[in-house]
Design a protein around this motif. Structure first.
Motif, PDB file in Angstrom:
ATOM      1  N   PRO A 162      -1.910  -6.379  -2.601  1.00  0.00           N
ATOM      2  CA  PRO A 162      -0.640  -6.661  -3.274  1.00  0.00           C
ATOM      3  C   PRO A 162       0.548  -6.171  -2.448  1.00  0.00           C
ATOM      4  O   PRO A 162       0.445  -5.177  -1.713  1.00  0.00           O
ATOM      5  CB  PRO A 162      -0.760  -5.864  -4.586  1.00  0.00           C
ATOM      6  CG  PRO A 162      -2.232  -5.703  -4.805  1.00  0.00           C
ATOM      7  CD  PRO A 162      -2.835  -5.593  -3.434  1.00  0.00           C
ATOM      8  N   GLY A 163       1.684  -6.866  -2.587  1.00  0.00           N
ATOM      9  CA  GLY A 163       2.864  -6.549  -1.791  1.00  0.00           C
ATOM     10  C   GLY A 163       3.320  -5.117  -1.925  1.00  0.00           C
ATOM     11  O   GLY A 163       3.772  -4.495  -0.952  1.00  0.00           O
ATOM     12  N   GLU A 164       3.213  -4.538  -3.126  1.00  0.00           N
ATOM     13  CA  GLU A 164       3.656  -3.163  -3.320  1.00  0.00           C
ATOM     14  C   GLU A 164       2.795  -2.192  -2.533  1.00  0.00           C
ATOM     15  O   GLU A 164       3.282  -1.193  -1.989  1.00  0.00           O
ATOM     16  CB  GLU A 164       3.629  -2.811  -4.810  1.00  0.00           C
ATOM     17  CG  GLU A 164       4.311  -1.482  -5.107  1.00  0.00           C
ATOM     18  CD  GLU A 164       4.802  -1.393  -6.536  1.00  0.00           C
ATOM     19  OE1 GLU A 164       5.382  -0.355  -6.884  1.00  0.00           O
ATOM     20  OE2 GLU A 164       4.607  -2.355  -7.295  1.00  0.00           O
ATOM     21  N   ILE A 165       1.514  -2.469  -2.449  1.00  0.00           N
ATOM     22  CA  ILE A 165       0.632  -1.605  -1.671  1.00  0.00           C
ATOM     23  C   ILE A 165       0.923  -1.750  -0.182  1.00  0.00           C
ATOM     24  O   ILE A 165       0.915  -0.767   0.567  1.00  0.00           O
ATOM     25  CB  ILE A 165      -0.839  -1.927  -1.990  1.00  0.00           C
ATOM     26  CG1 ILE A 165      -1.169  -1.432  -3.405  1.00  0.00           C
ATOM     27  CG2 ILE A 165      -1.769  -1.299  -0.964  1.00  0.00           C
ATOM     28  CD1 ILE A 165      -2.578  -1.688  -3.846  1.00  0.00           C
ATOM     29  N   VAL A 166       1.228  -2.959   0.256  1.00  0.00           N
ATOM     30  CA  VAL A 166       1.590  -3.166   1.657  1.00  0.00           C
ATOM     31  C   VAL A 166       2.836  -2.341   2.006  1.00  0.00           C
ATOM     32  O   VAL A 166       2.934  -1.745   3.083  1.00  0.00           O
ATOM     33  CB  VAL A 166       1.824  -4.658   1.960  1.00  0.00           C
ATOM     34  CG1 VAL A 166       2.366  -4.846   3.374  1.00  0.00           C
ATOM     35  CG2 VAL A 166       0.526  -5.447   1.787  1.00  0.00           C
ATOM     36  N   PRO A 217      -3.123  -8.551   9.632  1.00  0.00           N
ATOM     37  CA  PRO A 217      -2.933  -9.835   8.922  1.00  0.00           C
ATOM     38  C   PRO A 217      -3.750  -9.904   7.629  1.00  0.00           C
ATOM     39  O   PRO A 217      -3.254 -10.380   6.603  1.00  0.00           O
ATOM     40  CB  PRO A 217      -3.411 -10.877   9.939  1.00  0.00           C
ATOM     41  CG  PRO A 217      -3.213 -10.219  11.264  1.00  0.00           C
ATOM     42  CD  PRO A 217      -3.551  -8.772  11.030  1.00  0.00           C
ATOM     43  N   ALA A 218      -4.995  -9.404   7.673  1.00  0.00           N
ATOM     44  CA  ALA A 218      -5.826  -9.400   6.462  1.00  0.00           C
ATOM     45  C   ALA A 218      -5.248  -8.455   5.431  1.00  0.00           C
ATOM     46  O   ALA A 218      -5.257  -8.743   4.228  1.00  0.00           O
ATOM     47  CB  ALA A 218      -7.263  -9.002   6.807  1.00  0.00           C
ATOM     48  N   LEU A 219      -4.742  -7.322   5.879  1.00  0.00           N
ATOM     49  CA  LEU A 219      -4.124  -6.360   4.972  1.00  0.00           C
ATOM     50  C   LEU A 219      -2.977  -7.010   4.209  1.00  0.00           C
ATOM     51  O   LEU A 219      -2.883  -6.915   2.977  1.00  0.00           O
ATOM     52  CB  LEU A 219      -3.612  -5.157   5.778  1.00  0.00           C
ATOM     53  CG  LEU A 219      -2.631  -4.213   5.084  1.00  0.00           C
ATOM     54  CD1 LEU A 219      -3.331  -3.441   3.988  1.00  0.00           C
ATOM     55  CD2 LEU A 219      -2.013  -3.255   6.096  1.00  0.00           C
ATOM     56  N   MET A 222       4.494  -7.280   8.622  1.00  0.00           N
ATOM     57  CA  MET A 222       3.296  -7.094   9.440  1.00  0.00           C
ATOM     58  C   MET A 222       3.654  -6.455  10.780  1.00  0.00           C
ATOM     59  O   MET A 222       3.005  -5.515  11.233  1.00  0.00           O
ATOM     60  CB  MET A 222       2.587  -8.428   9.662  1.00  0.00           C
ATOM     61  CG  MET A 222       1.318  -8.329  10.508  1.00  0.00           C
ATOM     62  SD  MET A 222       0.398  -9.864  10.557  1.00  0.00           S
ATOM     63  CE  MET A 222       1.446 -10.860  11.603  1.00  0.00           C
ATOM     64  N   ASN A 223       4.721  -6.976  11.430  1.00  0.00           N
ATOM     65  CA  ASN A 223       5.124  -6.440  12.724  1.00  0.00           C
ATOM     66  C   ASN A 223       5.545  -4.983  12.628  1.00  0.00           C
ATOM     67  O   ASN A 223       5.350  -4.209  13.580  1.00  0.00           O
ATOM     68  CB  ASN A 223       6.251  -7.281  13.310  1.00  0.00           C
ATOM     69  CG  ASN A 223       5.783  -8.643  13.778  1.00  0.00           C
ATOM     70  OD1 ASN A 223       4.596  -8.838  14.039  1.00  0.00           O
ATOM     71  ND2 ASN A 223       6.695  -9.595  13.871  1.00  0.00           N
ATOM     72  N   GLU A 224       6.137  -4.599  11.496  1.00  0.00           N
ATOM     73  CA  GLU A 224       6.571  -3.210  11.326  1.00  0.00           C
ATOM     74  C   GLU A 224       5.372  -2.257  11.399  1.00  0.00           C
ATOM     75  O   GLU A 224       5.441  -1.199  12.034  1.00  0.00           O
ATOM     76  CB  GLU A 224       7.287  -3.036   9.994  1.00  0.00           C
ATOM     77  CG  GLU A 224       8.579  -3.829   9.875  1.00  0.00           C
ATOM     78  CD  GLU A 224       9.093  -3.836   8.452  1.00  0.00           C
ATOM     79  OE1 GLU A 224       9.590  -2.795   7.992  1.00  0.00           O
ATOM     80  OE2 GLU A 224       8.996  -4.898   7.800  1.00  0.00           O
ATOM     81  N   LEU A 247      -2.481  -3.512 -11.337  1.00  0.00           N
ATOM     82  CA  LEU A 247      -2.431  -3.343  -9.893  1.00  0.00           C
ATOM     83  C   LEU A 247      -3.644  -2.576  -9.409  1.00  0.00           C
ATOM     84  O   LEU A 247      -4.295  -2.941  -8.422  1.00  0.00           O
ATOM     85  CB  LEU A 247      -1.147  -2.609  -9.489  1.00  0.00           C
ATOM     86  CG  LEU A 247      -0.990  -2.325  -7.993  1.00  0.00           C
ATOM     87  CD1 LEU A 247      -0.870  -3.616  -7.205  1.00  0.00           C
ATOM     88  CD2 LEU A 247       0.228  -1.446  -7.737  1.00  0.00           C
ATOM     89  N   PHE A 248      -3.977  -1.491 -10.111  1.00  0.00           N
ATOM     90  CA  PHE A 248      -5.118  -0.709  -9.653  1.00  0.00           C
ATOM     91  C   PHE A 248      -6.426  -1.449  -9.903  1.00  0.00           C
ATOM     92  O   PHE A 248      -7.377  -1.300  -9.127  1.00  0.00           O
ATOM     93  CB  PHE A 248      -5.151   0.659 -10.320  1.00  0.00           C
ATOM     94  CG  PHE A 248      -6.146   1.572  -9.666  1.00  0.00           C
ATOM     95  CD1 PHE A 248      -5.980   1.969  -8.348  1.00  0.00           C
ATOM     96  CD2 PHE A 248      -7.279   1.999 -10.345  1.00  0.00           C
ATOM     97  CE1 PHE A 248      -6.909   2.787  -7.713  1.00  0.00           C
ATOM     98  CE2 PHE A 248      -8.204   2.821  -9.719  1.00  0.00           C
ATOM     99  CZ  PHE A 248      -8.016   3.213  -8.405  1.00  0.00           C
ATOM    100  N   ALA A 249      -6.473  -2.232 -10.957  1.00  0.00           N
ATOM    101  CA  ALA A 249      -7.671  -3.049 -11.173  1.00  0.00           C
ATOM    102  C   ALA A 249      -7.865  -4.002  -9.991  1.00  0.00           C
ATOM    103  O   ALA A 249      -8.986  -4.212  -9.518  1.00  0.00           O
ATOM    104  CB  ALA A 249      -7.540  -3.830 -12.480  1.00  0.00           C
ATOM    105  N   SER A 250      -6.744  -4.540  -9.502  1.00  0.00           N
ATOM    106  CA  SER A 250      -6.818  -5.427  -8.332  1.00  0.00           C
ATOM    107  C   SER A 250      -7.303  -4.661  -7.112  1.00  0.00           C
ATOM    108  O   SER A 250      -8.095  -5.170  -6.314  1.00  0.00           O
ATOM    109  CB  SER A 250      -5.443  -6.039  -8.047  1.00  0.00           C
ATOM    110  OG  SER A 250      -5.013  -6.833  -9.136  1.00  0.00           O
ATOM    111  N   LEU A 251      -6.835  -3.411  -6.983  1.00  0.00           N
ATOM    112  CA  LEU A 251      -7.258  -2.593  -5.852  1.00  0.00           C
ATOM    113  C   LEU A 251      -8.755  -2.303  -5.925  1.00  0.00           C
ATOM    114  O   LEU A 251      -9.462  -2.377  -4.917  1.00  0.00           O
ATOM    115  CB  LEU A 251      -6.460  -1.282  -5.833  1.00  0.00           C
ATOM    116  CG  LEU A 251      -6.785  -0.299  -4.699  1.00  0.00           C
ATOM    117  CD1 LEU A 251      -6.513  -0.936  -3.337  1.00  0.00           C
ATOM    118  CD2 LEU A 251      -5.976   0.978  -4.862  1.00  0.00           C
TER     119      LEU A 251
END
Length: 238
Positions: free
Chosen positions: A88-92, A81-83, A1-3, A166-170
């Motif tokens: 999903p971690g991969e999208i982050v 923080p919401a992001l 998050m800080n990055e 993953l894309f379904a989640s997106l």
């Protein structure tokens, strides 16, 4: 998050410098328009391609153009923080790469604008001025990092096309993303996914990007004489 927040702070610093210096803001915009024209020149064949055209336009609009990403940046700043919690971690991880690329590009564009000759009239930027400013700024490692980040983001988007869950989640995140103020990010991710999915494999496309951009970096750092038609980079610039 800080990055993510740290990279956005770097972008905000560049934006503040331009807000207090109209000439600097104008020269940065010239740099960006010149680079977009260069991209169109370098990738004219891909822009005209049925297979690669949409992805090339996506890169041109989202990564190389003079568009103002202030709204998207402010969304990120407000809801990082919401992001991190919602996506999903991969999208982050892809968002981290995107913000890193954004901050690095803004810093380099700002440095080049400052390196342009003060005597040059606004709106008169040409290839020779561009090469001189590029060489004055230097930072070859950062230029190479830009290429690596573009490829990293591209390969991530391509990878998502083979991860239907993953894309379904997106897709399911559209409502929560809108409520959380992440609609610009949602649009970027979905547009990238749809564009890369239609390409049916991005390896060739991303390899071409890497090869041509690396060749351009090498040419721009070449100490050859800056005369029209003689410097290696000038034949590749608009």
């Amino acid at each position: 998050m800080n990055e993510i927040l740290d990279e956005l702070a770097r972008v905000a610093q560049e934006r503040d410098a331009r807000a207090s210096d109209a000439r600097l803001a104008s020269r940065v915009l010239e740099i960006k328009h010149f680079q977009q024209a260069r991209f169109r020149h370098t990738y004219a064949d891909l822009l005209a391609s049925t297979r690669f055209g949409p992805a090339t336009h996506f890169f041109l609009d989202q990564l190389y153009g003079p568009q103002d990403f202030t709204e998207r940046d402010h969304q990120f700043e407000r809801v990082v923080p919401a992001l991190v919690r919602l996506f999903p971690g991969e999208i982050v991880a892809t968002v981290k790469a995107l913000t890193r690329l954004h901050a690095l590009s803004e810093e380099l564009d700002g440095a080049m604008a400052l390196a342009l000759p003060r005597s040059t009239e606004a709106g008169a930027l040409d290839a020779i001025d561009y090469v001189r400013a590029w060489q004055a700024v230097g930072r070859r490692t950062d230029r190479e990092a830009q290429i690596s980040l573009v490829r990293e983001i591209g390969f991530a988007l391509d990878r998502y096309t083979r991860m239907p869950m993953l894309f379904a989640s997106l897709r399911m995140m559209r409502g929560p993303a809108r409520v959380a103020g992440l609609s610009s990010l949602q649009h970027f991710l979905e547009s990238g996914f749809d564009t890369f999915k239609s390409m049916h494999g991005a390896q060739v496309f991303l390899d071409l990007i890497g090869e041509r951009e690396s060749a351009m970096v090498a040419a721009l750092f070449d100490p050859a004489p800056l005369a029209p038609g003689r410097h290696p980079a000038l034949v590749q610039l608009p």
